[in-house]
Structures are given as structure tokens and as C-alpha cells.
Design an enzyme around this catalytic site. Structure first.
Site, mmCIF file in Angstrom:
data_model
loop_
_atom_site.group_PDB
_atom_site.id
_atom_site.type_symbol
_atom_site.label_atom_id
_atom_site.label_comp_id
_atom_site.label_asym_id
_atom_site.label_seq_id
_atom_site.Cartn_x
_atom_site.Cartn_y
_atom_site.Cartn_z
ATOM 1 N N ASP A 215 0.684 -1.202 0.125
ATOM 2 C CA ASP A 215 -0.004 -0.115 0.183
ATOM 3 C C ASP A 215 0.891 1.344 0.103
ATOM 4 O OD1 ASP A 215 -1.666 1.969 0.467
ATOM 5 O OD2 ASP A 215 -2.841 1.247 2.049
ATOM 6 N N ASP B 88 1.594 0.540 8.498
ATOM 7 C CA ASP B 88 0.685 -0.176 7.716
ATOM 8 C C ASP B 88 1.061 -1.426 7.197
ATOM 9 O OD1 ASP B 88 -1.754 -1.048 6.859
ATOM 10 O OD2 ASP B 88 -2.366 0.699 6.000
ATOM 11 N N ASN C 85 1.476 6.386 4.895
ATOM 12 C CA ASN C 85 2.098 5.381 5.421
ATOM 13 C C ASN C 85 3.491 5.634 5.766
ATOM 14 O OD1 ASN C 85 -0.397 3.937 5.623
ATOM 15 N ND2 ASN C 85 -0.204 2.724 3.729
#
Length: 440
Positions: free
Chosen positions: A289, A308, A294
């Protein structure tokens, strides 16, 4: 972690009917206000979309609906926001880009119910302090800062109620809309994409698996002066709460602000680009991701916090070698080797027409410009993204390619694109050619 959530809150819709209603309303905005009747007309043979005529107000309503739903629908909407400037226009892209940053938080009543269920009544006694205003909220859950009575400074990621249970129905509803909006070329079956997205989202809502992935990733990264991974605190983890170290910083895309020098931007982009190659070729574990939030940059320590791990994928050795062959062939301009790698990855088949093979290899050759260029590649001065985007979009809308890539590689593609876009966002100069050399 960023403090950006003094926002209104709305309950997370948890029933299938409620979520379908919200999705239908969002779809109405996406179709420039045509509503459910318009969706019905599209399903009976309306035109395939080109540039989507979505005005600012419609985009804002669309974003608000997805942010209110959270879960699978918002996650897929985030994919649209990665860089849709040519599709939607800059003012709409900015609005959709809000999906990358945060969802609407839960109201206090829902939050209290989750905490009581997961920790039991009297849970407050475990903490010296807990900030009931979230510091971040995304598609799966929201994050609160807390301090335990034994002095640990923590971030608690609290999952939205009903999100895990709604994944399958959300994906079915989205699949219906994709088919009826004719978003895929004729002959392409999007079912494998949605099935892989469904599996990914179930992984992301498994907080025990995420805690394991966080520890595994930290172990493989080792002691690093530039990068840091939070550690889970198992005594405060539950199926719907992930407790971890609280780490400070701002989302790395904000490093482009003027107070950060070109050298700072080059360094941050270079660290994360190199990390992408380490994940694939050294770790065999990729955090797929690439949401800019993040990665948090702490200007005081000059370290980047990596967050994450719900989207962390273990990569099979076969795919590692396939990408190695593709990168080597792209660097060397070896079209035959590129062709074989494209077949392995599902871009082409053994029987693909010659014209499709040529166009795919031309597109990959164009995309590989940073790989072939010795020394730092200047992403800030390059128009490569626009050239690749326009050409890829032309081929997509002309329905030239009817092959869905291997589902196991789809989220890797997202990671690679996210890394490219981060370098572009930071207007950084990064030696991609040199970074890849040891792995090829």
C-alpha cells in the site's frame, strides 16, 4: 503520526442494504448526478466512459459518500485518487486525493462500544491517558494516541465495526458497477482483480496477521539509521484493536514544501525507492500500500517511519525472478526477454497478435526510462508519467489489450507505481539505474 482529524463523524453503515444505498448515491455523483436511473440506462447500453465529466460539487459528494462508508468501497476509491489528473481534472483530483489522507471518524458512541467490547468495561484503567479524538482515520479503522499506566506511548488502530463483515458484499456491489459503467475493455474479465482485492481486504482486517507481518518486516529490515518500524504490543492487541509504538512525523509527500531542500527530497525519495527494491529482492515481503500517509518523515531525526502492514505480501520466489528478468531486459533493451516476462506476468499470451506485442513492449520500454538512464533520474523535470499515462490510456480505451495480469502481481504493480509517483511528487533525483544494478 499526523494530527489532522478535527472532522465531523458519522456512524459506519454496517448493513448490506445501507452500504448499497450509500454506494448507489456515490455512483450517482460519479456519473455527474445522473442517479440510479442513469445507472440503469448505462446498464442497457450507454457509451463507454472517456474523460469523466465530474464537476467539483459532484466529486465532493462522491468523496464524502466513500469516506462515510469506509471499508472496501473507500479502499477502491483510494486507488482512483493515486493520480487521476488526466481523467478527472486537477480540481477534482485534489478532492479525490482527500481519500488518501483520511476517512470520517466514528462517533464517540460507536468508538465506546468497540472499546467496551474489545477491552471490557473499565478499560480506562489500563491507560494513563487516551485521546478520544483520532489522529488519523482511513478505510479500515482509525488511530488514537494513548499512554499506558506503565509509561508506553502507543498508537491504537481501532477497526470500524462491520467493515470486515461487509467486504464480500461491497466487492460484489463494486463489481456490478464496474461492469455497468463499462470501465474495462471488451473481453476483459475483471473477476480475478476483484477476487484478489477481496482477499487483500480480508488480510487487512486481520489485525493478528498484521502484527505478525509488522514484526517479520522489522526483523528483515534490521537496525537501520534511516528507517524505523513500530512494534506491536501484544497485551493490548485484540481482533479489532492493533496496539503499536507511537511514531512521530509528517506524511512524506509534504516534504516537497519549501522548507525542505532538494537534497532532503532526493534523500527521502531515494530511501523509499531503494526500500522497494530491498522488499522485493531481499525481504521477499512487500508492503503493497503506497499511500503517502504510510510513510512519516521526522525532520528532527531525519528518519522515516514505515506504517501499515495489513497490505504486506510475501512474494513467491517465481515472481521475484520474473521481475528480475523483466527489469534486466528493460535495462538492456532486450525485447525478446521482455516479451517472455510479459507472458509470465499475464500482460500477453503466447497467441497475442503481433501488433499487441509490439505496443506492449513499446509501452514497457517507455516506462523503463529511469531504469535505463545511468545516474540520478530527475523526476521533477521529466514528463514520463504523462507520456506513459496518455499512451496507456489510449490503448485501454481502444481496447487493444484483453488480458488481465496475474492476480498475485496486481498489488505489486500498485507498489511500483506508488514509488514512481512519490519520486515525482517530491520532484526528486533518484539513481534508479544504480539501485537496481546489484539485483540484476
Amino acid at each position: 503520526m499526523p494530527d489532522d482529524t478535527k472532522r465531523r463523524s458519522n456512524p459506519v453503515p454496517s448493513s448490506r442494504l445501507g452500504r448499497l444505498w450509500h454506494l448507489g448515491m456515490a455512483s450517482g455523483s460519479l456519473a455527474a448526478g445522473i442517479g440510479v436511473k442513469g445507472l440503469t440506462q448505462l446498464s442497457r447500453g450507454g457509451p463507454a466512459p472517456g474523460r469523466i465529466p465530474l464537476s467539483g460539487p459532484h466529486a465532493r459528494r462522491f468523496t464524502q459518500r466513500l469516506a462515510r462508508m469506509r471499508g472496501a468501497v473507500m479502499k477502491m476509491g483510494q486507488l482512483m485518487s493515486m493520480d487521476g489528473s488526466d481523467i478527472f481534472g486537477p480540481e477534482v483530483t485534489e478532492i479525490l486525493g482527500a481519500l488518501r489522507q483520511s476517512a470520517e471518524p466514528m462517533p464517540l458512541g460507536q468508538l465506546s462500544a468497540v472499546l467496551n467490547r474489545e477491552y471490557g468495561r473499565g478499560w480506562e484503567q489500563r491507560f494513563e491517558h487516551m485521546d478520544l479524538t483520532p489522529i488519523a482515520a482511513a478505510s479500515i479503522g482509525q488511530v488514537h494516541r494513548a499512554r499506558t499506566r506503565d509509561g508506553r506511548d502507543l498508537a491504537l488502530k481501532i477497526q470500524f465495526p462491520g467493515v470486515r463483515e461487509s467486504i464480500d458484499s461491497d466487492i460484489r456491489n463494486l463489481s456490478f458497477l464496474v461492469k455497468n459503467f463499462r470501465m474495462m475493455p471488451r473481453g476483459v474479465d475483471p473477476a480475478p482483480l476483484f477476487e484478489e482485492a477481496r482477499r487483500q481486504l480480508h488480510r487487512e482486517t486481520d489485525y493478528a496477521a498484521e502484527a505478525d507481518a509488522m514484526e517479520t518486516y522489522a526483523d528483515r529490515l534490521g537496525e537501520d539509521p534511516d528507517l524505523i518500524v513500530p512494534r506491536p504490543h501484544r497485551d493490548l492487541c485484540t481482533p479489532q484493536i492493533l496496539a503499536m509504538d507511537f511514531l512521530t512525523g509528517e506524511p512524506v509527500d509534504r516534504v516537497v514544501e519549501t522548507r525542505h531542500s532538494q537534497a532532503d527530497r532526493d534523500r527521502v525519495a531515494g530511501l523509499l525507492a531503494r526500500l522497494t527494491f530491498r522488499e522485493l529482492f531481499d525481504f521477499g515481503l512487500v508492503q503493497t500500500d503506497p499511500n503517502f500517509s504510510n510513510y512519516l518523515y521526522d525532520a528532527d531525526t531525519r528518519r522515516i517511519a514505515l506504517l501499515d502492514y495489513g497490505a504486506a505480501h510475501a512474494i513467491h520466489a517465481h515472481w521475484v525472478e520474473t521481475y528480475r528478468r523483466l527489469a534486466r531486459a528493460t535495462r538492456d533493451g532486450d525485447r525478446e526477454a521482455m516479451h517472455r516476462a510479459c507472458i509470465d506476468l499475464g500482460y500477453l499470451t503466447e497467441t497475442s497478435p503481433t501488433v499487441e506485442v509490439r505496443e506492449m513492449l513499446d509501452l514497457l520500454h517507455l516506462s523503463g526510462e529511469p531504469v535505463r538512464t545511468p545516474g540520478p533520474y530527475d523526476f521533477g523535470q521529466s514528463d514520463l508519467f504523462e507520456r506513459v499515462f496518455h499512451r496507456g490510456r489510449e490503448l485501454f480505451l481502444d481496447q487493444r489489450f484483453n488480458n488481465m495480469p496475474e492476480p498475485a502481481t496486481l498489488f505489486l504493480h500498485r507498489k511500483f507505481m506508488g514509488t514512481f509517483m512519490l519520486c515525482r511528487k517530491l520532484q526528486a533525483r533518484v539513481d534508479i539505474h544504480g539501485m537496481l544494478a546489484p539485483y540484476l
